[in-house]
Design an enzyme around this catalytic site. Structure first.
Site, short mmCIF file in Angstrom:
data_model
loop_
_atom_site.label_atom_id
_atom_site.label_comp_id
_atom_site.label_asym_id
_atom_site.label_seq_id
_atom_site.Cartn_x
_atom_site.Cartn_y
_atom_site.Cartn_z
N ASP A 148 0.85 -1.18 0.00
CA ASP A 148 0.00 0.00 0.00
C ASP A 148 0.89 1.24 0.00
O ASP A 148 1.55 1.54 1.00
CB ASP A 148 -0.91 -0.02 1.23
CG ASP A 148 -1.94 1.10 1.24
OD1 ASP A 148 -1.77 2.08 0.49
OD2 ASP A 148 -2.91 1.00 2.02
N HIS A 149 0.90 1.97 -1.11
CA HIS A 149 1.82 3.09 -1.25
C HIS A 149 1.42 4.29 -0.39
O HIS A 149 2.19 5.25 -0.29
CB HIS A 149 1.88 3.52 -2.73
CG HIS A 149 3.22 4.08 -3.13
ND1 HIS A 149 4.30 4.13 -2.27
CD2 HIS A 149 3.65 4.61 -4.29
CE1 HIS A 149 5.33 4.67 -2.90
NE2 HIS A 149 4.97 4.99 -4.12
N ARG A 150 0.26 4.24 0.23
CA ARG A 150 -0.13 5.33 1.14
C ARG A 150 0.73 5.33 2.40
O ARG A 150 0.94 6.38 3.02
CB ARG A 150 -1.61 5.21 1.52
CG ARG A 150 -2.58 5.44 0.37
CD ARG A 150 -4.01 5.19 0.82
NE ARG A 150 -4.22 3.82 1.27
CZ ARG A 150 -5.36 3.35 1.75
NH1 ARG A 150 -6.41 4.17 1.86
NH2 ARG A 150 -5.48 2.10 2.14
N ILE A 167 3.57 2.78 2.76
CA ILE A 167 4.88 2.18 2.49
C ILE A 167 5.43 2.82 1.23
O ILE A 167 4.89 2.62 0.14
CB ILE A 167 4.77 0.65 2.31
CG1 ILE A 167 4.17 0.00 3.57
CG2 ILE A 167 6.14 0.06 2.01
CD1 ILE A 167 3.93 -1.49 3.42
#
Length: 471
Positions: free
Chosen positions: A441-443, A445
């Site tokens: 999850d790029h939010r 990580i």
């Protein structure tokens, strides 16, 4: 005459499908005898009877989907017959009094709960629960725990109420509580388009009330626009086609995957790793005395590598709480293993895997996979996951872009181990190689953290002795 209602089997489930009746009208049954097999959105579960007596009537035919709280069977009981229903002890009276003073019917909208079922506790210390007297034992000997895993001396018995409940209790210290709300409140939330998970509960013991839902609906703001999946188009069925209803595990999987794919911005990174030394270690472990009777596979070493990498990068082990505007870091690891079952894809998890020895982890993985293949995984074992491993290599696949399991921030897919040319010690040699695919999850990580996490997993698989340096 006692009426038994379909209980909440945990995790806020609202309905279940009657798969088969294990008793018939006129049959004499004993306390805690399995009476019906029900498939929920998470698993097939055998439900035991809280009463002893004679079956008077079954209310639904197999194949019927029944709402939680609906009467499913009537049982004729005799005075003095053993049952799980007892009157409240005198000490419980002061607890029930405040509800009466508030003018509320304590049973209004309440779903009957079978022993061992219901919402999880929110901490390791168990708070006295507001109980419905007709079906919760408060004194007397503890009911026996049914065996769940087949062995040489015990007849296989599928998961019933007591074992699911006790599994919930064991997992309570390591799992967040589900949203608590009565069925009418849940229906109101659905009608108003309000997500119960985003509401601050003001009711007793953290229960979401009707006022909470209406208040949230009034102040709701427009959500952040996200790409919407194409509208479903109903197509005509040809003479060589068939339609299959989407329900049970398949329905839950579809909803979860759509929610995850269109909520969490996925980033997937790939890395090929020489696992020759890992495969050699697996062969040595198979001969070790500590692993007698256990099935040792590369998945065991991968799981240990993931756990070691989480210790070095704890921010990977969490979830992005958009409603609260917070990142929740979990100081425990409930390691999920994606499993293909006769009813579809499920992700049971090993509770507190980070606290286990290697033989304990091996035994836990063996049990988890065996029960999943039988389609008998209880809901408790699919709740509260931290991070997931998906072994697509068993199907001969090299890599993929796995979708993150809701409530988590990362998932690792491991590919098939293949003999390939590889530069080792300055020479091209035939080595055993595995492809790793990490979606996160790029939010919460970013690329650096995700890359370091994946690189550490690969480092352990390349040389398992690295674990000694990190211990």
């Amino acid at each position: 005459m006692k009426e038994f209602k379909l209980p909440d089997l945990g995790e806020g489930l609202t309905e279940g499908e009657i798969l088969q009746w294990l008793v018939k009208p006129g049959e004499t049954i004993v306390l805690n005898q399995p009476i019906v097999e029900v498939e929920t959105a998470k698993a097939a579960v055998e439900i035991p009877s809280p009463y002893a007596g004679v079956v008077a009537e079954v209310m639904f035919e197999p194949g019927t989907t029944v709402d939680v709280g609906s009467t499913i069977i009537r049982i004729e009981t005799e005075p003095g017959t053993a049952s799980a229903e007892v009157s409240a002890a005198p000490t419980a009276a002061p607890t029930a009094a405040p509800a009466a003073k508030n003018g509320d019917d304590p049973d209004e909208g309440k779903t009957a709960l079978l022993v061992g079922y219901g919402p999880k506790a929110v901490s390791a210390s168990r708070r006295p629960r507001k109980q419905a007297a007709p079906q919760v034992p408060v004194d007397g000997p503890e009911l026996p725990l049914l065996p769940t895993i087949p062995d040489s001396v015990a007849k296989p018995v599928r998961h019933g109420g007591l074992e699911v409940g006790r599994a919930f209790e064991r997992a309570a210290a390591a799992a967040s509580a589900p949203v608590r709300a009565k069925p009418p409140v849940r229906r109101l939330a659905r009608d108003l388009g309000v997500d119960l998970a985003t509401i601050r509960a003001t009711g007793p013991h953290g229960t979401v009330t009707r006022d909470d839902v209406q208040r949230a609906a009034e102040v709701a703001t427009e959500p952040v626009p996200v790409p919407a999946p194409p509208a479903a188009v109903r197509v005509a069925v040809g003479p060589r086609e068939e339609r299959r209803p989407v329900k049970g595990v398949r329905k839950l999987t579809a909803e979860a995957m759509v929610s995850s794919a269109f909520t969490a911005p996925h980033v997937t990174e790939f890395m090929a790793v020489d696992v020759t030394r890992t495969m050699e270690l697996v062969e040595r472990l198979k001969k070790a005395r500590e692993f007698d009777g256990l099935r040792v596979s590369p998945l065991l070493v991968v799981a240990r590598a993931v756990l070691a990498a989480i210790r070095r990068h704890p921010d990977v082990n969490g979830v992005f709480d958009a409603a609260a505007g917070e990142i929740v870091i979990k100081h425990y690891v409930n390691l999920g293993i994606a499993a293909a079952t006769p009813r579809g894809l499920i992700v049971p998890n090993v509770k507190d895997a980070d606290a286990m020895t290697l033989p304990e982890l091996c035994a836990a993985l063996n049990r988890l996979v065996a029960v999943a293949k039988e389609g008998r995984t209880p809901p408790a074992e699919m709740a509260g996951g931290s991070i997931t491993i998906s072994n697509v290599g068993v199907f001969g696949v090299d890599a993929g872009t796995p979708i993150i399991n809701p409530g988590e921030a990362a998932i690792l897919a491991i590919g098939a181990v293949k003999l390939m040319p590889w530069v080792h010690d300055g020479e091209v040699k035939a080595r055993q190689v595995m492809q790793l695919s990490l979606s996160f999850d790029h939010r919460m990580i970013d690329g650096e953290l995700g890359s370091l996490f994946l690189a550490d997993i690969a480092r352990v698989l390349d040389d398992p002795q690295t674990l000694l340096l990190w211990s």
